[in-house]
Design a protein around this motif. Structure first.
Motif, PDB file in Angstrom:
ATOM      1  N   GLY A  33      15.933  13.960 -10.165  1.00 47.03           N
ATOM      2  CA  GLY A  33      14.277  14.897 -10.448  1.00 47.03           C
ATOM      3  C   GLY A  33      13.312  13.614 -10.955  1.00 47.03           C
ATOM      4  O   GLY A  33      11.699  13.914 -10.572  1.00 47.03           O
ATOM      5  N   VAL A  34      13.387  12.434 -11.489  1.00 46.83           N
ATOM      6  CA  VAL A  34      12.707  11.910 -12.272  1.00 46.83           C
ATOM      7  C   VAL A  34      11.517  11.108 -10.908  1.00 46.83           C
ATOM      8  O   VAL A  34      10.780  10.000 -10.788  1.00 46.83           O
ATOM      9  CB  VAL A  34      12.196  10.678 -13.562  1.00 46.83           C
ATOM     10  N   GLY A  35      12.444  10.761  -9.553  1.00 47.53           N
ATOM     11  CA  GLY A  35      12.414   9.928  -8.453  1.00 47.53           C
ATOM     12  C   GLY A  35      13.201   8.634  -8.629  1.00 47.53           C
ATOM     13  O   GLY A  35      12.404   7.867  -8.248  1.00 47.53           O
ATOM     14  N   LYS A  36      13.562   8.297  -9.206  1.00 45.62           N
ATOM     15  CA  LYS A  36      14.847   6.355  -8.953  1.00 45.62           C
ATOM     16  C   LYS A  36      15.114   6.332  -7.852  1.00 45.62           C
ATOM     17  O   LYS A  36      14.250   5.353  -7.353  1.00 45.62           O
ATOM     18  CB  LYS A  36      15.444   7.149  -9.741  1.00 45.62           C
ATOM     19  N   GLU A  37      15.298   7.194  -6.667  1.00 45.06           N
ATOM     20  CA  GLU A  37      15.424   7.082  -5.590  1.00 45.06           C
ATOM     21  C   GLU A  37      13.731   6.340  -4.548  1.00 45.06           C
ATOM     22  O   GLU A  37      13.172   5.053  -4.054  1.00 45.06           O
ATOM     23  CB  GLU A  37      15.433   7.844  -3.697  1.00 45.06           C
ATOM     24  N   ILE A  38      12.505   6.633  -5.259  1.00 44.79           N
ATOM     25  CA  ILE A  38      11.412   6.948  -4.853  1.00 44.79           C
ATOM     26  C   ILE A  38      10.862   5.767  -5.514  1.00 44.79           C
ATOM     27  O   ILE A  38      10.394   4.603  -4.990  1.00 44.79           O
ATOM     28  CB  ILE A  38      10.619   7.826  -5.310  1.00 44.79           C
ATOM     29  N   VAL A  39      11.411   5.259  -6.808  1.00 47.38           N
ATOM     30  CA  VAL A  39      11.001   3.944  -7.286  1.00 47.38           C
ATOM     31  C   VAL A  39      11.770   2.687  -6.608  1.00 47.38           C
ATOM     32  O   VAL A  39      11.877   1.558  -6.277  1.00 47.38           O
ATOM     33  CB  VAL A  39      11.720   3.900  -8.248  1.00 47.38           C
ATOM     34  N   ALA A  40      12.940   3.160  -5.773  1.00 48.91           N
ATOM     35  CA  ALA A  40      14.231   1.928  -5.766  1.00 48.91           C
ATOM     36  C   ALA A  40      13.514   1.039  -4.359  1.00 48.91           C
ATOM     37  O   ALA A  40      13.495   0.803  -3.730  1.00 48.91           O
ATOM     38  CB  ALA A  40      15.393   2.217  -5.614  1.00 48.91           C
ATOM     39  N   SER A  41      13.298   2.867  -3.152  1.00 48.32           N
ATOM     40  CA  SER A  41      12.108   2.510  -1.906  1.00 48.32           C
ATOM     41  C   SER A  41      10.889   1.656  -2.337  1.00 48.32           C
ATOM     42  O   SER A  41      10.344   0.428  -1.595  1.00 48.32           O
ATOM     43  CB  SER A  41      12.408   3.575  -1.547  1.00 48.32           C
ATOM     44  N   VAL A  86      19.211   0.548   2.365  1.00 47.00           N
ATOM     45  CA  VAL A  86      20.289   1.346   3.096  1.00 47.00           C
ATOM     46  C   VAL A  86      20.564   1.935   1.700  1.00 47.00           C
ATOM     47  O   VAL A  86      20.582   1.842   0.566  1.00 47.00           O
ATOM     48  CB  VAL A  86      21.423   0.599   3.134  1.00 47.00           C
ATOM     49  N   VAL A  87      20.862   3.674   1.227  1.00 41.13           N
ATOM     50  CA  VAL A  87      20.466   4.721   0.874  1.00 41.13           C
ATOM     51  C   VAL A  87      22.377   4.729   0.828  1.00 41.13           C
ATOM     52  O   VAL A  87      22.931   5.559   1.649  1.00 41.13           O
ATOM     53  CB  VAL A  87      20.142   5.591   0.567  1.00 41.13           C
ATOM     54  N   ALA A  88      22.852   5.048  -0.197  1.00 43.06           N
ATOM     55  CA  ALA A  88      24.357   5.056  -0.491  1.00 43.06           C
ATOM     56  C   ALA A  88      24.745   5.881  -2.102  1.00 43.06           C
ATOM     57  O   ALA A  88      24.807   6.090  -2.522  1.00 43.06           O
ATOM     58  CB  ALA A  88      25.546   4.016  -0.422  1.00 43.06           C
ATOM     59  N   SER A  91       0.721  -1.460  -0.406  1.00 44.25           N
ATOM     60  CA  SER A  91       0.057   0.249  -0.368  1.00 44.25           C
ATOM     61  C   SER A  91       1.025   1.158   0.112  1.00 44.25           C
ATOM     62  O   SER A  91       0.534   2.073  -0.458  1.00 44.25           O
ATOM     63  CB  SER A  91      -1.623   0.225   1.269  1.00 44.25           C
ATOM     64  N   ARG A  92       1.857   1.408   0.667  1.00 53.00           N
ATOM     65  CA  ARG A  92       2.789   2.257   1.078  1.00 53.00           C
ATOM     66  C   ARG A  92       3.761   2.637  -0.507  1.00 53.00           C
ATOM     67  O   ARG A  92       3.454   3.604  -0.735  1.00 53.00           O
ATOM     68  CB  ARG A  92       3.897   1.980   2.433  1.00 53.00           C
ATOM     69  N   ALA A  93       4.652   1.391  -0.861  1.00 49.54           N
ATOM     70  CA  ALA A  93       4.905   1.484  -2.491  1.00 49.54           C
ATOM     71  C   ALA A  93       3.688   1.759  -3.642  1.00 49.54           C
ATOM     72  O   ALA A  93       4.007   3.049  -3.941  1.00 49.54           O
ATOM     73  CB  ALA A  93       5.049   0.121  -2.554  1.00 49.54           C
ATOM     74  N   HIS A  94       2.792   1.242  -3.262  1.00 50.71           N
ATOM     75  CA  HIS A  94       1.868   1.986  -4.433  1.00 50.71           C
ATOM     76  C   HIS A  94       1.629   3.856  -4.085  1.00 50.71           C
ATOM     77  O   HIS A  94       0.880   4.412  -4.624  1.00 50.71           O
ATOM     78  CB  HIS A  94       0.645   1.364  -4.124  1.00 50.71           C
ATOM     79  N   ASN A  95       1.166   3.738  -3.147  1.00 51.40           N
ATOM     80  CA  ASN A  95       0.880   5.847  -2.896  1.00 51.40           C
ATOM     81  C   ASN A  95       2.132   6.283  -2.848  1.00 51.40           C
ATOM     82  O   ASN A  95       1.939   7.828  -2.155  1.00 51.40           O
ATOM     83  CB  ASN A  95       0.310   5.571  -1.517  1.00 51.40           C
ATOM     84  N   THR A 110      17.911  -4.209   1.076  1.00 51.49           N
ATOM     85  CA  THR A 110      18.750  -3.866  -0.562  1.00 51.49           C
ATOM     86  C   THR A 110      19.506  -2.427   0.147  1.00 51.49           C
ATOM     87  O   THR A 110      19.275  -1.857   0.768  1.00 51.49           O
ATOM     88  CB  THR A 110      17.073  -3.528  -0.742  1.00 51.49           C
ATOM     89  N   ILE A 111      20.386  -2.693  -0.786  1.00 50.41           N
ATOM     90  CA  ILE A 111      21.687  -1.614  -1.269  1.00 50.41           C
ATOM     91  C   ILE A 111      20.692  -0.344  -2.791  1.00 50.41           C
ATOM     92  O   ILE A 111      20.761  -1.288  -3.621  1.00 50.41           O
ATOM     93  CB  ILE A 111      22.447  -1.501  -1.498  1.00 50.41           C
ATOM     94  N   PHE A 112      20.552   1.180  -2.520  1.00 46.88           N
ATOM     95  CA  PHE A 112      20.215   1.655  -3.335  1.00 46.88           C
ATOM     96  C   PHE A 112      21.817   2.279  -3.399  1.00 46.88           C
ATOM     97  O   PHE A 112      21.806   3.441  -3.110  1.00 46.88           O
ATOM     98  CB  PHE A 112      19.288   2.557  -3.338  1.00 46.88           C
TER      99      PHE A 112
END
Length: 199
Positions: A96-104, A118-120, A59-63, A160-162
């Motif tokens: 700015g297109v949201g790559k980190e949001i996609v990864a999350s 984990v984000v690096a 649910s969180r991922a879809h929103n 997961t590591i991003f």
């Protein structure tokens, strides 16, 4: 998922495909191609207490995305497909297109969703300490290394590591990253010991 017998693709400009190197490649639309909703703030999503944790994560991922355009809908579908991929995932797109949001979102919907993400940031970390940040170091490996230290790959073990802005990774770091992708092994800076990681 990893058991797919043939490449999977979604319509351009959003696409997801498997490469020969066994890397799942995700290509996001450019900012000009995607029209987002005027409302930019995403409300916190709380699933009912009776929902299983996986349902709340989905649910969180879809929103996580704001937008009702065709491209935004395709991104949501793409996330579901990528979440079942056992390969490393390469996310491509303009700033700015949201790559980190996609990864999350991919992480939240995957089988590792209840583990850590984990984000690096490879761009903002100085080259001189980037290897240490990613792979850790042994005490005395360099000036200031007063004790053994785990890197982000060890921290992300079973999760997961991003790697944000991975194109900024120095050549030596790229060699070590290739080893992680091929054999799931790392070596801390200044150490000969092989450490297995599952990320």
């Amino acid at each position: 998922g990893s058991g797919a017998s043939s490449p999977t693709s979604l319509s351009v400009p959003v696409s997801l495909r498997w490469r020969k190197e066994q890397v799942c490649s995700v290509v996001l639309p450019s900012c000009s191609q995607t029209q987002y909703d005027e409302e930019r703030q995403t409300p916190e999503v709380r699933g009912p207490p009776s929902l299983p944790k996986r349902s709340r994560l989905r649910s969180r991922a879809h929103n996580a995305f704001i937008g009702s355009s065709r491209e935004a809908q395709e991104v949501r579908s793409m996330i579901e497909v990528a979440a079942g991929c056992a390969y490393p995932i390469l996310i491509l797109g303009e700033t700015g297109v949201g790559k980190e949001i996609v990864a999350s979102s991919i992480h939240a919907m995957s089988s590792r969703g209840d583990k850590g993400l984990v984000v690096a940031d490879c761009a903002s970390t100085a080259d001189s300490i980037l290897e240490s940040e990613l792979f850790g170091h042994k005490r005395g490996a360099f000036t200031g290394a007063a004790s053994d230290r785990s890197g982000k790959f060890e921290t992300a073990h079973t999760g997961t590591i991003f790697l944000d802005e991975i194109g900024e990774l120095p050549l030596q770091g790229q060699v070590k990253l290739l080893r992680v992708l091929q054999s799931a092994e790392i070596q801390r800076v200044g150490s000969d010991k092989i450490i297995e990681v599952d990320t």
